[in-house]
Design a protein around this motif. Structure first.
Motif, short mmCIF file in Angstrom:
data_model
loop_
_atom_site.label_atom_id
_atom_site.label_comp_id
_atom_site.label_asym_id
_atom_site.label_seq_id
_atom_site.Cartn_x
_atom_site.Cartn_y
_atom_site.Cartn_z
N ASP A 120 0.84 -1.21 0.00
CA ASP A 120 0.00 0.00 0.00
C ASP A 120 0.87 1.25 0.00
OD1 ASP A 120 -2.31 -1.45 -0.05
OD2 ASP A 120 -2.90 -1.02 2.02
N GLU A 121 1.98 1.20 0.70
CA GLU A 121 2.88 2.36 0.75
C GLU A 121 3.38 2.74 -0.64
OE1 GLU A 121 7.27 3.37 2.46
OE2 GLU A 121 5.95 2.20 3.76
N TYR A 148 -7.38 -3.37 -11.45
CA TYR A 148 -6.75 -2.05 -11.38
C TYR A 148 -6.97 -1.46 -9.99
CZ TYR A 148 -11.41 0.01 -12.00
OH TYR A 148 -12.73 0.36 -11.85
N TYR A 149 -6.24 -0.40 -9.70
CA TYR A 149 -6.37 0.30 -8.42
C TYR A 149 -7.05 1.64 -8.64
CZ TYR A 149 -3.05 -3.14 -6.73
OH TYR A 149 -2.43 -4.31 -6.40
N GLU A 150 -7.80 2.08 -7.62
CA GLU A 150 -8.47 3.37 -7.69
C GLU A 150 -8.31 4.06 -6.34
OE1 GLU A 150 -12.42 3.72 -9.60
OE2 GLU A 150 -13.06 4.58 -7.70
N VAL A 151 -7.90 5.32 -6.39
CA VAL A 151 -7.74 6.11 -5.17
C VAL A 151 -8.26 7.51 -5.42
CG1 VAL A 151 -5.36 6.74 -5.72
CG2 VAL A 151 -6.11 6.81 -3.35
N THR A 152 -8.94 8.08 -4.42
CA THR A 152 -9.55 9.40 -4.56
C THR A 152 -8.96 10.36 -3.54
OG1 THR A 152 -11.60 8.43 -5.39
CG2 THR A 152 -11.74 10.66 -4.51
N ILE A 209 -6.87 2.54 -0.80
CA ILE A 209 -6.81 2.36 -2.25
C ILE A 209 -7.64 1.12 -2.55
CG2 ILE A 209 -5.34 1.70 -4.19
CD1 ILE A 209 -3.13 3.39 -3.06
N TYR A 210 -8.55 1.25 -3.47
CA TYR A 210 -9.43 0.14 -3.80
C TYR A 210 -8.88 -0.65 -4.97
CZ TYR A 210 -12.64 2.60 -0.79
OH TYR A 210 -13.21 3.23 0.29
N GLN A 211 -8.92 -1.96 -4.86
CA GLN A 211 -8.56 -2.81 -5.99
C GLN A 211 -9.88 -3.23 -6.63
OE1 GLN A 211 -6.01 -6.10 -5.14
NE2 GLN A 211 -5.67 -6.53 -7.29
N LYS A 212 -10.03 -2.92 -7.92
CA LYS A 212 -11.27 -3.18 -8.63
C LYS A 212 -10.99 -4.03 -9.87
CE LYS A 212 -13.67 0.86 -6.95
NZ LYS A 212 -14.61 1.93 -7.30
N THR A 213 -12.06 -4.48 -10.49
CA THR A 213 -11.95 -5.28 -11.71
C THR A 213 -12.77 -4.60 -12.80
OG1 THR A 213 -11.77 -7.27 -10.35
CG2 THR A 213 -12.25 -7.58 -12.68
N VAL A 251 -7.68 8.71 -9.33
CA VAL A 251 -6.66 8.13 -10.20
C VAL A 251 -6.89 6.62 -10.28
CG1 VAL A 251 -4.18 7.82 -10.59
CG2 VAL A 251 -5.02 9.89 -9.46
N LYS A 252 -6.95 6.12 -11.51
CA LYS A 252 -7.09 4.68 -11.75
C LYS A 252 -5.83 4.21 -12.46
CE LYS A 252 -12.09 5.03 -12.23
NZ LYS A 252 -13.25 4.83 -13.10
N PHE A 253 -5.20 3.15 -11.92
CA PHE A 253 -3.95 2.69 -12.50
C PHE A 253 -3.73 1.20 -12.25
CE2 PHE A 253 -3.10 4.12 -8.22
CZ PHE A 253 -2.18 3.22 -7.70
#
Length: 159
Positions: free
Chosen positions: A2-3, A82-86, A71-75, A109-111
């Motif tokens: 996560d870091e 992918y990861y998504e953080v707001t 940070i959310y891990q999504k599909t 940001v989605k990455f």
């Protein structure tokens, strides 16, 4: 870890939102290196006119934000992870050394990430999308305050 994910997403938001008109083009170019091809093409088109405007108006701005908790891990619909953080932040802006009204912004940001073996970098980051939503907190706060005053007057009148 996560870091590592937070370090990258923090860097993306700072590159995007904190700049000086003298080096914004180079800064955005560095950011483009981490974008997926479709995202890069969209970003280049959108930013070309903005960079010219920033230079013409001598814009300097920086963002302050509170670090997101998660940070959310999504599909995606095609099954890719992918990861998504707001981030929620406040942007301080200056034009020709005149301070402008601060604005609040939400940046998502989605990455994706992938491991790189036998290279000098351990991870490769690929930005899929950056979503930005502006709001004017000052006007909202003024409206809320005005509404509270009206409500208080109404309550006072009823008593």
């Amino acid at each position: 870890s996560d870091e590592t994910l937070f370090s990258f997403s923090d860097w993306v938001v700072k590159q995007l939102e904190s700049f000086d008109y003298t080096d914004v083009a180079e800064q955005y170019h560095d950011l483009e290196k981490y974008m997926a091809p479709e995202m890069r093409a969209k970003f280049v088109v959108e930013k070309k006119t903005k960079i010219e405007k920033y230079k013409k108006l001598a814009v300097v701005q920086y963002i302050t934000f509170s670090k997101p908790n998660q940070i959310y891990q999504k599909t995606s619909s095609n099954g890719d992870s992918y990861y998504e953080v707001t981030y929620n932040g406040t942007i301080q802006r200056y034009s020709n050394d005149d301070k402008l009204k601060p604005i609040t912004e939400t940046v998502t940001v989605k990455f994706t990430t992938s491991s790189l073996e036998n290279t000098n970098r351990k991870w490769f980051f690929n930005i899929l999308d950056i979503q930005r939503q502006y709001s004017d907190a000052n006007e909202s706060e003024e409206k809320i305050s005005s509404q509270n005053i009206l409500n208080n007057k109404g309550i006072t009148n009823e008593k």
